[in-house]
Design an enzyme around this catalytic site. Structure first.
Site, PDB file in Angstrom:
ATOM      1  N   ARG A  54       0.662  -0.718  -0.100  1.00 55.26           N
ATOM      2  CA  ARG A  54       0.277  -0.034   0.112  1.00 55.26           C
ATOM      3  C   ARG A  54       0.928   1.128  -0.272  1.00 55.26           C
ATOM      4  O   ARG A  54       0.401   2.254  -0.787  1.00 55.26           O
ATOM      5  CB  ARG A  54      -1.698  -0.333   1.661  1.00 55.26           C
ATOM      6  CG  ARG A  54      -2.319  -1.028   0.853  1.00 55.26           C
ATOM      7  CD  ARG A  54      -2.412  -1.108   2.253  1.00 55.26           C
ATOM      8  NE  ARG A  54      -1.742  -2.582   2.899  1.00 55.26           N
ATOM      9  CZ  ARG A  54      -2.358  -3.556   3.005  1.00 55.26           C
ATOM     10  NH1 ARG A  54      -3.102  -4.147   1.822  1.00 55.26           N
ATOM     11  NH2 ARG A  54      -0.868  -4.926   2.440  1.00 55.26           N
ATOM     12  N   THR A  55       1.894   1.429   0.212  1.00 51.84           N
ATOM     13  CA  THR A  55       2.567   2.738   1.315  1.00 51.84           C
ATOM     14  C   THR A  55       3.235   2.554  -0.357  1.00 51.84           C
ATOM     15  O   THR A  55       3.138   4.424  -1.221  1.00 51.84           O
ATOM     16  CB  THR A  55       3.603   2.617   1.908  1.00 51.84           C
ATOM     17  OG1 THR A  55       2.615   2.035   2.982  1.00 51.84           O
ATOM     18  CG2 THR A  55       4.125   4.356   2.116  1.00 51.84           C
ATOM     19  N   LYS A  84      25.402  -5.419  -3.372  1.00 49.23           N
ATOM     20  CA  LYS A  84      26.479  -5.000  -3.462  1.00 49.23           C
ATOM     21  C   LYS A  84      27.952  -4.120  -1.974  1.00 49.23           C
ATOM     22  O   LYS A  84      28.485  -4.161  -2.045  1.00 49.23           O
ATOM     23  CB  LYS A  84      27.686  -4.263  -4.280  1.00 49.23           C
ATOM     24  CG  LYS A  84      26.766  -5.086  -5.728  1.00 49.23           C
ATOM     25  CD  LYS A  84      27.277  -3.703  -7.015  1.00 49.23           C
ATOM     26  CE  LYS A  84      26.328  -3.765  -8.013  1.00 49.23           C
ATOM     27  NZ  LYS A  84      26.788  -3.375  -9.287  1.00 49.23           N
ATOM     28  N   ARG A 105      11.742   4.290   2.866  1.00 45.83           N
ATOM     29  CA  ARG A 105      11.139   2.683   3.709  1.00 45.83           C
ATOM     30  C   ARG A 105      12.357   2.152   4.011  1.00 45.83           C
ATOM     31  O   ARG A 105      12.945   1.345   3.124  1.00 45.83           O
ATOM     32  CB  ARG A 105      10.285   1.779   3.451  1.00 45.83           C
ATOM     33  CG  ARG A 105      10.245   0.528   3.929  1.00 45.83           C
ATOM     34  CD  ARG A 105       8.202  -0.090   3.595  1.00 45.83           C
ATOM     35  NE  ARG A 105       7.811   0.905   4.408  1.00 45.83           N
ATOM     36  CZ  ARG A 105       6.655   0.399   5.066  1.00 45.83           C
ATOM     37  NH1 ARG A 105       6.569  -0.809   4.340  1.00 45.83           N
ATOM     38  NH2 ARG A 105       5.526   1.089   4.926  1.00 45.83           N
ATOM     39  N   HIS A 133       5.984   5.576  10.813  1.00 46.28           N
ATOM     40  CA  HIS A 133       5.151   6.203   9.908  1.00 46.28           C
ATOM     41  C   HIS A 133       4.628   6.714   9.463  1.00 46.28           C
ATOM     42  O   HIS A 133       3.616   6.572   9.897  1.00 46.28           O
ATOM     43  CB  HIS A 133       4.808   4.449   9.678  1.00 46.28           C
ATOM     44  CG  HIS A 133       4.074   4.152   8.571  1.00 46.28           C
ATOM     45  ND1 HIS A 133       3.791   4.967   7.339  1.00 46.28           N
ATOM     46  CD2 HIS A 133       4.124   2.921   8.342  1.00 46.28           C
ATOM     47  CE1 HIS A 133       4.122   4.652   6.339  1.00 46.28           C
ATOM     48  NE2 HIS A 133       3.632   2.811   6.923  1.00 46.28           N
TER      49      HIS A 133
HETATM   50  C1  NCD Z   1       2.475  -1.318   7.987  1.00 44.26           C
HETATM   51  C2  NCD Z   1       3.433  -1.228   8.150  1.00 44.26           C
HETATM   52  O1  NCD Z   1       4.609  -1.445   7.372  1.00 44.26           O
HETATM   53  O2  NCD Z   1       4.063  -0.366   9.231  1.00 44.26           O
HETATM   54  N1  NCD Z   1       1.533  -1.453   6.825  1.00 44.26           N
HETATM   55  C3  NCD Z   1       1.418  -0.469   5.946  1.00 44.26           C
HETATM   56  O3  NCD Z   1       2.309   0.395   6.017  1.00 44.26           O
HETATM   57  N2  NCD Z   1       0.141  -0.119   5.690  1.00 44.26           N
HETATM   58  C4  NCD Z   1       1.456  -2.276   9.246  1.00 44.26           C
HETATM   59  C5  NCD Z   1       2.454  -3.401   8.648  1.00 44.26           C
HETATM   60  O4  NCD Z   1       3.022  -3.862   8.194  1.00 44.26           O
HETATM   61  O5  NCD Z   1       1.649  -4.353  10.404  1.00 44.26           O
END
Ligand code: NCD
Length: 304
Positions: A54-55, A84, A105, A133
């Site tokens: 999703r993100t 590497k 991320r 997040h």
């Molecule tokens: C979350 C994350 O990556 O922290 N997912 C997200 O970004 N929607 C929550 C999760 O992984 O449980």
């Protein structure tokens, strides 16, 4: 209003800025449908050193709806950083020459802040370790406001993995700017860090810790459920002790108000039984779309 340059931590945003972001998101609802060319000269790089559905895709969808372009990687193994041993600093110093904004991320706490130190272009934290997040927290706040018509005055329960779950850390801090009461429900080994509870209390939020899902959902306006973060446990035996403990099934739905809103950042494992997906309380797939809207607002505020 100060301009938004990076988005590293929810701690960097005051209530005025959060409200400004949520108001900008509301204006993006129609733009998301019509599409625009506002950012047509801009390139967004997505650097995902950890898995995401999703993100990453909602950031990409947001950028494409604003007319911009996207490049990047969804798996660190295909990049020099993963394959590497290139440092994060060198990766950032390279990608900043290809793009106008970096959405990143990473599995390490503090990684987004480090990236911002080396970057001459804006950095957006799309999840750093178990710590933060911020864009998820903002889309959660936006979802609450859109679905309930307000944030102030609500009773909100955060449930599940409050120790390793980065979404609840950022959301807890985001909510602390509002006049809300918060219940925290987690297995004893996965309770919210005392530093975050103290910060929420210091901000004037009424916070209580409860022991079960039942105690959390009774009379709640919003129930925010989370996945037990298996990948962050140092020992899988510890995970096995808590897996499956905190769940919402049809039985829990019967204990809730009809107008309770159930949210979840997703992905879910078994903490939300699929049998509840069609109940009036289940709003987590509507929440997914708000990720596109909110991230359009972030891109517009930083790059527009
Ligand atoms: C979350 C994350 O990556 O922290 N997912 C997200 O970004 N929607 C929550 C999760 O992984 O449980």
């Amino acid at each position: 209003m100060a301009k938004l340059r990076n988005l590293i931590s929810i701690h960097d945003l005051d209530r005025k800025m959060i409200d400004h972001i949520l108001d900008t998101a509301a204006k993006m609802e129609s733009v998301a449908v019509k599409r625009s060319k506002e950012l047509d000269s801009k390139i967004m790089a997505v650097l995902f050193f950890e898995p995401s559905t999703r993100t990453r895709l909602s950031f990409e969808s947001a950028m494409l709806r604003l007319g911009g372009s996207v490049l990047g990687f969804a798996e660190a193994g295909t990049s020099s950083a993963g394959g590497k041993g290139e440092t994060l600093a060198d990766t950032i110093r390279t990608v900043e020459r290809y793009s106008d904004i970096i959405v990143m991320r990473h599995s390490l706490d503090g990684s987004a802040r480090v990236a911002a130190e080396f970057s001459s272009i804006p950095i957006v934290n799309a999840g750093s370790g178990s710590e933060e997040h911020p864009t998820q927290a903002l889309l959660d706040l936006y979802s609450i406001k859109k679905m309930k018509g307000k944030i102030d005055g609500l009773s909100i329960s955060l449930c599940g993995d409050l120790k390793y779950g980065r979404t609840v850390h950022s959301l807890g801090m985001g909510l602390s700017h509002y006049d809300v009461s918060i219940r925290l429900a987690a297995p004893p080994s996965l309770r919210m860090k005392p530093t975050i509870i103290r910060a929420m209390k210091k901000a004037g939020v009424d916070v209580v810790e409860v022991e079960s899902v039942e105690d959390a959902i009774k009379d709640a306006d919003v129930v925010y459920m989370t996945r037990i973060q298996k990948e962050r446990f140092p020992d899988v035996r510890e995970y096995n002790k808590v897996k499956g403990l905190f769940r919402i099934t049809s039985d829990e739905i019967k204990l809730m108000k009809e107008d309770t809103t159930i949210l979840h950042p997703l992905p879910r494992v078994d903490e939300l039984d699929s049998a509840i997906d069609n109940t009036p309380q289940a709003k987590y797939f509507d929440q997914v779309y708000n990720g596109v809207i909110l991230r359009m607002a972030i891109l517009k505020l930083i790059l527009g």
